[in-house]
Scaffold this motif. Structure first.
Motif, mmCIF file in Angstrom:
data_model
loop_
_atom_site.group_PDB
_atom_site.id
_atom_site.type_symbol
_atom_site.label_atom_id
_atom_site.label_comp_id
_atom_site.label_asym_id
_atom_site.label_seq_id
_atom_site.Cartn_x
_atom_site.Cartn_y
_atom_site.Cartn_z
ATOM 1 N N PHE A 4 10.157 4.897 6.988
ATOM 2 C CA PHE A 4 9.413 4.368 8.133
ATOM 3 C C PHE A 4 8.060 3.757 7.806
ATOM 4 C CE2 PHE A 4 11.855 8.135 9.516
ATOM 5 C CZ PHE A 4 12.879 7.424 10.130
ATOM 6 N N ILE A 5 7.528 4.020 6.647
ATOM 7 C CA ILE A 5 6.182 3.501 6.392
ATOM 8 C C ILE A 5 6.208 2.353 5.385
ATOM 9 C CG2 ILE A 5 3.837 4.066 5.660
ATOM 10 C CD1 ILE A 5 4.215 6.869 6.707
ATOM 11 N N ASP A 6 6.748 2.634 4.202
ATOM 12 C CA ASP A 6 6.657 1.615 3.151
ATOM 13 C C ASP A 6 7.907 1.649 2.279
ATOM 14 O OD1 ASP A 6 5.628 -0.326 1.499
ATOM 15 O OD2 ASP A 6 4.172 1.001 0.504
ATOM 16 N N PRO A 7 9.047 1.181 2.819
ATOM 17 C CA PRO A 7 10.335 1.342 2.122
ATOM 18 C C PRO A 7 10.344 0.773 0.700
ATOM 19 C CG PRO A 7 10.665 0.507 4.352
ATOM 20 C CD PRO A 7 9.180 0.532 4.121
ATOM 21 N N ASP A 8 9.669 -0.356 0.490
ATOM 22 C CA ASP A 8 9.694 -0.946 -0.855
ATOM 23 C C ASP A 8 8.423 -0.673 -1.642
ATOM 24 O OD1 ASP A 8 12.214 -2.039 -0.316
ATOM 25 O OD2 ASP A 8 11.267 -3.684 0.802
ATOM 26 N N PHE A 9 7.561 0.151 -1.081
ATOM 27 C CA PHE A 9 6.297 0.515 -1.734
ATOM 28 C C PHE A 9 5.393 -0.677 -2.037
ATOM 29 C CE2 PHE A 9 9.327 3.944 -2.594
ATOM 30 C CZ PHE A 9 8.685 4.927 -1.877
ATOM 31 N N GLN A 10 5.578 -1.754 -1.272
ATOM 32 C CA GLN A 10 4.726 -2.935 -1.490
ATOM 33 C C GLN A 10 3.302 -2.674 -1.023
ATOM 34 O OE1 GLN A 10 6.787 -6.486 0.102
ATOM 35 N NE2 GLN A 10 7.811 -5.028 1.450
ATOM 36 N N PHE A 11 3.188 -1.806 0.010
ATOM 37 C CA PHE A 11 1.838 -1.543 0.505
ATOM 38 C C PHE A 11 1.109 -0.537 -0.387
ATOM 39 C CE2 PHE A 11 3.924 -3.575 4.029
ATOM 40 C CZ PHE A 11 2.956 -4.488 4.425
ATOM 41 N N HIS A 12 1.880 0.263 -1.104
ATOM 42 C CA HIS A 12 1.261 1.086 -2.140
ATOM 43 C C HIS A 12 0.721 0.177 -3.248
ATOM 44 C CE1 HIS A 12 3.303 4.405 -0.139
ATOM 45 N NE2 HIS A 12 2.666 5.251 -0.911
ATOM 46 N N ARG A 13 1.492 -0.849 -3.577
ATOM 47 C CA ARG A 13 1.013 -1.785 -4.593
ATOM 48 C C ARG A 13 -0.271 -2.466 -4.109
ATOM 49 N NH1 ARG A 13 5.216 -5.933 -5.864
ATOM 50 N NH2 ARG A 13 4.350 -6.996 -4.053
ATOM 51 N N LEU A 14 -0.261 -2.894 -2.854
ATOM 52 C CA LEU A 14 -1.445 -3.541 -2.286
ATOM 53 C C LEU A 14 -2.680 -2.636 -2.397
ATOM 54 C CD1 LEU A 14 -1.811 -5.491 1.001
ATOM 55 C CD2 LEU A 14 -2.987 -3.320 0.828
ATOM 56 N N MET A 15 -2.516 -1.367 -2.055
ATOM 57 C CA MET A 15 -3.662 -0.464 -2.124
ATOM 58 C C MET A 15 -4.117 -0.239 -3.568
ATOM 59 S SD MET A 15 -4.928 0.296 0.758
ATOM 60 C CE MET A 15 -5.897 1.784 0.495
ATOM 61 N N SER A 16 -3.165 -0.196 -4.493
ATOM 62 C CA SER A 16 -3.549 -0.057 -5.907
ATOM 63 C C SER A 16 -4.321 -1.287 -6.366
ATOM 64 C CB SER A 16 -2.308 0.104 -6.792
ATOM 65 O OG SER A 16 -1.492 1.146 -6.318
ATOM 66 N N GLN A 17 -3.869 -2.463 -5.910
ATOM 67 C CA GLN A 17 -4.562 -3.696 -6.305
ATOM 68 C C GLN A 17 -5.980 -3.723 -5.746
ATOM 69 O OE1 GLN A 17 -1.616 -6.391 -4.731
ATOM 70 N NE2 GLN A 17 -0.709 -6.769 -6.746
ATOM 71 N N LEU A 18 -6.112 -3.329 -4.490
ATOM 72 C CA LEU A 18 -7.434 -3.341 -3.867
ATOM 73 C C LEU A 18 -8.378 -2.358 -4.558
ATOM 74 C CD1 LEU A 18 -9.321 -4.272 -1.562
ATOM 75 C CD2 LEU A 18 -8.478 -2.302 -0.246
ATOM 76 N N TRP A 19 -7.889 -1.146 -4.694
ATOM 77 C CA TRP A 19 -8.689 -0.077 -5.304
ATOM 78 C C TRP A 19 -9.086 -0.473 -6.742
ATOM 79 C CZ3 TRP A 19 -6.333 5.583 -5.430
ATOM 80 C CH2 TRP A 19 -7.363 6.528 -5.628
#
Ligand SMILES: [Zn+2]
Length: 681
Positions: free
Chosen positions: A494-509
């Protein structure tokens, strides 16, 4: 990483928690960091009794149990199955054990204003068990307010208003959606902390040789029992309550009247609260990983996230832990190709955040002097990905620009009309004003998560980042926060099926960290700070200027300190912009030291009144809600509406004192920006 981190519950002080600390340490060494070690502390933790679950029961006239709350959340079938067999049952951490019986009073969110309402209606909580809903203020504060007013217990529940969607298509509950079923219970700690760190070693690190006060001397620990339940169980209690009907703002979304109490409706006559929770001093394990800087190894850019969770922690905090491990993986890769940052990068996986930020507090208590001298900034990510709508950022004012620049470099992973980069989407979805083209909203630091000791105790600039949902106001956190259903399935489905938003947060951080670690001149912006201070001054003057005038208290000195700070920031930045990029490293270092010292200048070693361990005179939030300097804002609020009342002479003196103190600290910050050998002395 996500799978491994969320396989088992890993509460602070448990073997599984320790194992996960070892996993992080080994991973960092494997990835190629220069070092990774464990920094342990012995802190007071709180656990539910292993065999005797706490409960709330409804009793009839003869004392027979009509209903008893569920001992825990039932497992729900999901794919992949979550192992919740060893789940930590719902409990109120740091509640004392005990059995109390009495009738119920509903306290809404348990804010001061809610208790005022009760008083004005003639409803007393003295000798009663209070029941309230989660939201708007911390657990510890709700409990303290009930305790101070003579209540004998507290039951907290999550109302559907806070944990179930009302928009179309947004209402599906776990395991079919993001929202909370009635069985879900939010756990959490009930300490009444005001910045002192772990309860038994206030102000000092909880080392093995530390002096510990007796539990009875700690002002943080509650003295009345508390328990937490879901809304299915709460409904059983609330629908048996009597008394008059509450005002509409006090109503949640359960299909009942919501009454104040304390009478109960027949056949119910009383409630029993049976709590079995104990405290224990156990060892917690922060993990510290280091990549040594090439040119300035003694300047630290610190990235941190807590690792401990009440249960599986798939959002809180391990969405953040996964991002942290992804950043170190990428940097390890770069190091193998010969890269090394200009300044030292430090990565910290905190323990015992959920119990009250003990890991970060104790570490700052042990290394605060060094961090105050050498830390450039601390960047915190707790829940990295709660949802995929927009970024929610908190920052010390001087770090706002570096965050915005970093967000411009990060692509938004799915196609949307709101833009191609994180910055564009964030600006559109969270604009500072209702004007669609205004820059994105960035909040000042709040009171939660591991950045607090960095900014409030020692004045290190901070950023705190999370990807969140749209309805920030209705759902202050996310519906399944601290429940047994915060699982891998929740993230994956329900939140991030492909973990693309985890990647986004890693890139930002990672981008922010690299800007801070690599820039020749530190991306710390004094003018942004001066603007914030100016806004705080304007708020004070617009709201209370006539009161000050009427009491013959001059705001002139504060006004000129604020102006001096703005002026100093401007002159400093002009000088910086005239420097080329190839400045002498010693000259660059001189300017960078000034930029670092600016934030430290706001630290008052004597602390804020009534909260001596909060020392930041600008960014420690006030006891009351105001948009101005915390201690002065509190003093102003204490004056009430009539400043001429002779009974308020003491309060007026306090206000004058706080006015002079904040004036001094702003001037002191302005001085840090003056030419190093100028006539400021
Ligand atoms: Zn957390």
């Amino acid at each position: 990483f996500r799978r491994i981190l969320t396989q088992k519950p890993h509460m602070a002080g448990t073997q599984d928690g320790h194992d996960l600390a070892d996993y992080v340490r080994r991973t960092w060494l494997d990835q190629g960091l220069d070092s990774a070690h464990i920094a342990p502390y012995d802190v007071l933790l709180s656990y539910p009794h292993p065999d005797r679950p706490s409960y709330v029961a409804l009793l009839d006239d003869s004392g027979n149990e009509m209903f008893r709350s569920s001992p825990g959340e039932p497992p729900l079938d999901v794919d992949p199955p979550a192992d919740i067999s060893s789940m930590v049952p719902p409990f109120a951490a740091y509640s004392p054990s005990g059995v109390v019986e009495g009738s119920l009073v509903y306290i809404n969110y348990g804010r001061s204003s809610d208790f005022d309402t009760l008083e004005s209606r003639g409803v007393s909580v003295r000798g009663k068990i209070t029941i309230g809903r989660y939201g708007r203020t911390s657990r510890g504060r709700k409990l303290r307010r009930a305790q101070d007013r003579g209540a004998i217990g507290l039951i907290l529940y999550s109302d559907p208003k806070e944990v179930v969607g009302t928009g179309s298509g947004r209402t599906r509950m776990y395991p079919d959606g993001w929202y909370a079923p009635g069985s879900a219970v939010q756990r959490g700690h009930f300490l009444y902390g005001t910045g002192e760190g772990e309860p038994l070693t206030p102000g000092y690190p909880a080392t093995d040789y530390a002096y510990r006060i007796d539990q009875s001397e700690s002002d943080q620990l509650p003295t009345i029992p508390a328990h937490v339940i879901g809304y299915t169980d709460a409904l059983e209690l609330l629908r048996h309550m009597g008394g008059s009907i509450v005002p509409s703002s006090w109503r949640g979304l359960l299909d009942i009247d919501y009454r104040f109490g304390p009478d109960m409706q027949h056949p119910a006559s009383q409630v029993r609260l049976d709590v079995n929770v104990g405290t224990e001093t156990r060892t917690i394990h922060n993990v510290v990983g280091i990549i040594r800087g090439r040119e300035e190894p003694d300047r630290y850019v610190v990235l941190g996230n807590h690792r401990d969770a009440w249960n599986l922690g798939a959002v809180d905090p391990n969405s953040g832990t996964a991002c942290l491990l992804e950043i170190t993986r990428a940097l390890g890769e770069m190091m193998r190709r010969g890269w090394r940052p200009r300044r030292t990068l430090m990565f910290v996986s905190w323990d015992a955040e959920e119990h009250g930020m003990h890991g970060s507090y104790e570490w700052i208590e042990e290394f605060g002097k060094i961090m105050s001298d050498r830390a450039v900034a601390y960047i915190n990510v707790d829940n990295a990905v709660r949802d995929d709508y927009t970024l929610r950022a908190r920052a010390t004012p001087s770090l706002k620009p570096v965050l915005k620049e970093a967000a411009k470099m990060v692509p938004w992973p799915v196609s949307t009309r709101d833009g191609d980069t994180l910055y564009q989407v964030w600006s559109k979805r969270s604009p500072q004003t209702s004007a669609p083209d205004s820059p994105p909203e960035i909040d000042l630091p709040a009171s939660a998560s591991d950045y607090v000791p960095f900014v409030r105790r020692i004045g290190v600039p901070i950023l705190d980042l999370a990807l969140v949902h749209r309805y920030t106001y209705t759902y202050p956190n996310f519906p399944l926060y601290h429940t047994a259903y915060e699982t891998f399935h929740l993230q994956k489905s329900f939140i991030d099926p492909d973990f693309q938003f985890h990647r986004l947060m890693s890139q930002l951080w990672g981008n922010v960290a690299l800007s801070l670690a690599e820039s020749w001149i530190l991306p710390i912006d004094p003018s942004e700070y001066a603007d914030t201070v100016q806004e705080m001054y304007n708020w004070l003057e617009n709201g209370y200027g006539d009161k000050f005038e009427g009491s013959a208290i001059s705001l002139d000195a504060l006004e000129s300190a604020v102006a001096n700070f703005s002026q100093a920031a401007m002159v400093f930045e002009e000088e910086l912009s005239s420097l080329g990029n190839e400045t002498d490293p010693l000259v660059a270092r001189m300017y960078n030291d000034q930029l670092m010292q600016m934030e430290r200048a706001f630290i008052d070693p004597l602390g804020i009144p009534y909260r001596k361990f909060y020392r930041h005179t600008i960014l420690s939030s006030g006891l009351y809600t105001t948009d101005t300097f915390p201690a002065l804002g509190d003093a102003v609020r204490r004056m009430g509406s009539d400043w001429t009342d002779p009974g308020k002479a003491d309060k007026l003196e306090e206000l004058k004192e706080q006015l002079s103190i904040i004036t001094f600290f702003i001037q002191s910050a302005a001085n840090t920006l003056a030419k190093p050998a100028s006539t400021v002395f």
